[in-house]
Design a protein around this motif. Structure first.
Motif, PDB file in Angstrom:
ATOM      1  N   ALA A  77      35.966   9.014  22.753  1.00  0.00           N
ATOM      2  CA  ALA A  77      35.635   8.887  24.176  1.00  0.00           C
ATOM      3  C   ALA A  77      36.367   7.697  24.786  1.00  0.00           C
ATOM      4  O   ALA A  77      36.858   7.772  25.923  1.00  0.00           O
ATOM      5  N   LEU A  78      36.463   6.604  24.043  1.00  0.00           N
ATOM      6  CA  LEU A  78      37.213   5.430  24.512  1.00  0.00           C
ATOM      7  C   LEU A  78      38.693   5.774  24.700  1.00  0.00           C
ATOM      8  O   LEU A  78      39.299   5.408  25.709  1.00  0.00           O
ATOM      9  N   ALA A  79      39.249   6.475  23.721  1.00  0.00           N
ATOM     10  CA  ALA A  79      40.659   6.860  23.790  1.00  0.00           C
ATOM     11  C   ALA A  79      40.913   7.721  25.029  1.00  0.00           C
ATOM     12  O   ALA A  79      41.870   7.486  25.772  1.00  0.00           O
ATOM     13  N   GLN A  80      40.042   8.676  25.254  1.00  0.00           N
ATOM     14  CA  GLN A  80      40.208   9.558  26.412  1.00  0.00           C
ATOM     15  C   GLN A  80      40.072   8.776  27.722  1.00  0.00           C
ATOM     16  O   GLN A  80      40.862   8.944  28.639  1.00  0.00           O
ATOM     17  N   LYS A  81      39.082   7.915  27.766  1.00  0.00           N
ATOM     18  CA  LYS A  81      38.844   7.117  28.977  1.00  0.00           C
ATOM     19  C   LYS A  81      40.033   6.218  29.312  1.00  0.00           C
ATOM     20  O   LYS A  81      40.353   6.004  30.476  1.00  0.00           O
ATOM     21  N   LEU A  82      40.696   5.696  28.285  1.00  0.00           N
ATOM     22  CA  LEU A  82      41.800   4.759  28.485  1.00  0.00           C
ATOM     23  C   LEU A  82      43.173   5.422  28.419  1.00  0.00           C
ATOM     24  O   LEU A  82      44.202   4.753  28.582  1.00  0.00           O
ATOM     25  N   GLY A  83      43.200   6.730  28.177  1.00  0.00           N
ATOM     26  CA  GLY A  83      44.465   7.458  28.189  1.00  0.00           C
ATOM     27  C   GLY A  83      45.378   7.152  27.022  1.00  0.00           C
ATOM     28  O   GLY A  83      46.601   7.119  27.179  1.00  0.00           O
ATOM     29  N   VAL A  84      44.776   6.913  25.851  1.00  0.00           N
ATOM     30  CA  VAL A  84      45.583   6.686  24.648  1.00  0.00           C
ATOM     31  C   VAL A  84      45.173   7.699  23.585  1.00  0.00           C
ATOM     32  O   VAL A  84      44.156   8.375  23.710  1.00  0.00           O
TER      33      VAL A  84
END
Length: 170
Positions: A77-84
């Motif tokens: 979810a963090l990766a998706q939120k930050l676009g990485v």
């Protein structure tokens, strides 16, 4: 004859104005994307240098800010939120955990899931991140009037919306 001379001059002005617009477009073509990219890099470089004084590496400020808004996110979810990409986020979280900014815990309902939480050290860095971002913004906007800043922001938002729309179509 005098009327014809004036008409020729007016026509010449219009042609001159049209040529000027065409020349301006030619200047923009091929320059806009590299200029925006370089500006973003310069902004990020300055911010990263200021954040390094706080012990943070590039991109870690985004993780801390995301968790400050919603603590206990999964790495995905963090990766998706930050676009990485997820592997990049996993490495970032591992590094931040070793630095004491975040901790990983098993989800209380589904022990297969790991969630990421801010530590006290991570929360304490929020003020330093905000101060570094403010200083960087001040440097970037130096010499621009309030009206110019508002116009710049409005234009950049329009460009971003255009790009997001194009991304959605492809």
């Amino acid at each position: 004859m005098a009327k014809k001379d004036k008409a020729d001059k007016k026509g010449g002005k219009k042609d001159k104005a049209a040529r000027k617009k065409d020349a301006e477009r030619e200047v923009v073509n091929g320059v806009f994307a590299p200029l925006v990219t370089q500006t973003a890099r310069s902004l990020r470089t300055l911010l990263s240098r200021d954040l390094a004084d706080c012990g943070l590496y590039a991109g870690q400020d985004g993780v801390i800010q995301a968790l400050a808004g919603e603590d206990g996110l999964t790495p995905g979810a963090l990766a998706q939120k930050l676009g990485v990409k997820a592997p990049t986020m996993t490495r970032t979280i591992g590094r931040m955990e070793a630095q004491g900014f975040v901790e990983r815990r098993a989800d209380t309902l589904d022990h297969r899931l790991t969630k990421v939480f801010l530590t006290d050290g991570g929360r304490a860095s929020l003020e330093r991140i905000a101060a570094a971002a403010e200083a960087c913004e001040r440097e970037a906007l130096h010499g621009l009037s309030g009206k110019e800043v508002k116009t710049l922001l409005r234009l950049l938002l329009t460009v971003e919306e255009n790009l997001q729309s194009a991304i959605g179509k492809r």
